[in-house]
Design a protein around this motif. Structure first.
Motif, short mmCIF file in Angstrom:
data_model
loop_
_atom_site.label_atom_id
_atom_site.label_comp_id
_atom_site.label_asym_id
_atom_site.label_seq_id
_atom_site.Cartn_x
_atom_site.Cartn_y
_atom_site.Cartn_z
N ILE A 8 3.05 -5.06 -11.55
CA ILE A 8 3.45 -3.68 -11.24
C ILE A 8 2.31 -2.71 -11.58
O ILE A 8 2.00 -1.80 -10.81
CB ILE A 8 4.75 -3.31 -11.97
N GLY A 9 1.68 -2.93 -12.73
CA GLY A 9 0.56 -2.09 -13.13
C GLY A 9 -0.62 -2.20 -12.17
O GLY A 9 -1.23 -1.19 -11.81
N ILE A 10 -0.92 -3.39 -11.74
CA ILE A 10 -2.01 -3.60 -10.78
C ILE A 10 -1.67 -2.93 -9.45
O ILE A 10 -2.51 -2.23 -8.87
CB ILE A 10 -2.29 -5.11 -10.59
N PHE A 11 -0.45 -3.12 -8.96
CA PHE A 11 -0.03 -2.51 -7.70
C PHE A 11 -0.11 -0.98 -7.78
O PHE A 11 -0.64 -0.32 -6.87
CB PHE A 11 1.39 -2.96 -7.34
N ALA A 12 0.42 -0.42 -8.85
CA ALA A 12 0.38 1.04 -9.03
C ALA A 12 -1.05 1.54 -9.10
O ALA A 12 -1.39 2.58 -8.51
CB ALA A 12 1.16 1.44 -10.28
N GLY A 13 -1.90 0.83 -9.80
CA GLY A 13 -3.30 1.22 -9.92
C GLY A 13 -4.02 1.18 -8.59
O GLY A 13 -4.82 2.07 -8.27
N ILE A 14 -3.74 0.17 -7.79
CA ILE A 14 -4.36 0.06 -6.46
C ILE A 14 -3.90 1.22 -5.58
O ILE A 14 -4.72 1.84 -4.89
CB ILE A 14 -4.05 -1.30 -5.82
N CYS A 15 -2.61 1.51 -5.59
CA CYS A 15 -2.09 2.62 -4.79
C CYS A 15 -2.76 3.94 -5.19
O CYS A 15 -3.18 4.72 -4.34
CB CYS A 15 -0.58 2.75 -4.94
N THR A 16 -2.87 4.17 -6.48
CA THR A 16 -3.51 5.39 -6.97
C THR A 16 -4.98 5.41 -6.58
O THR A 16 -5.51 6.44 -6.16
CB THR A 16 -3.37 5.48 -8.50
N ALA A 17 -5.64 4.27 -6.72
CA ALA A 17 -7.08 4.20 -6.45
C ALA A 17 -7.40 4.49 -4.99
O ALA A 17 -8.40 5.13 -4.70
CB ALA A 17 -7.62 2.83 -6.86
N VAL A 18 -6.58 4.02 -4.07
CA VAL A 18 -6.88 4.20 -2.66
C VAL A 18 -6.26 5.47 -2.08
O VAL A 18 -6.52 5.81 -0.93
CB VAL A 18 -6.47 2.97 -1.81
N SER A 19 -5.48 6.19 -2.86
CA SER A 19 -4.75 7.35 -2.34
C SER A 19 -5.65 8.44 -1.77
O SER A 19 -5.28 9.12 -0.82
CB SER A 19 -3.84 7.94 -3.41
#
Length: 91
Positions: A8-19
């Motif tokens: 979940i942390g990795i997924f959230a971080g990826i979403c934030t990073a590419v936003s």
């Protein structure tokens, strides 16, 4: 449960990073950077830098990697915003 927390942390971080990638691509493609708030970018980059430091203190690689990427994207937005605002007579 710990394994799912990490995912979940990795997924959230990826979403934030590419936003902000679409915003960066738009700025570069259109060679315009209108209505970008410098204050917003300053606060965001400061927060991302804090997350990177926090990630290193915790040795949490998902936090480090995703926030380093976010930091880089935002620095590029700042650079291109400055370039195109100067070229187009902006502030």
């Amino acid at each position: 449960m710990e394994k799912y927390t990490q995912y979940i942390g990795i997924f959230a971080g990826i979403c934030t990073a590419v936003s902000l990638l679409p915003q960066l691509i738009k700025i570069i493609k259109n060679k315009k950077a209108e209505d970008i708030s410098w204050f917003y970018l300053f606060i965001l980059v400061t927060g991302l830098a804090g997350w990177v430091v926090y990630g290193f203190l915790k040795m949490d690689w998902p936090i480090i990697v995703t926030n380093c990427f976010s930091f880089l994207v935002n620095v590029l937005i700042i650079i291109f915003t400055k370039i195109y605002k100067d070229k187009n007579g902006g502030n």
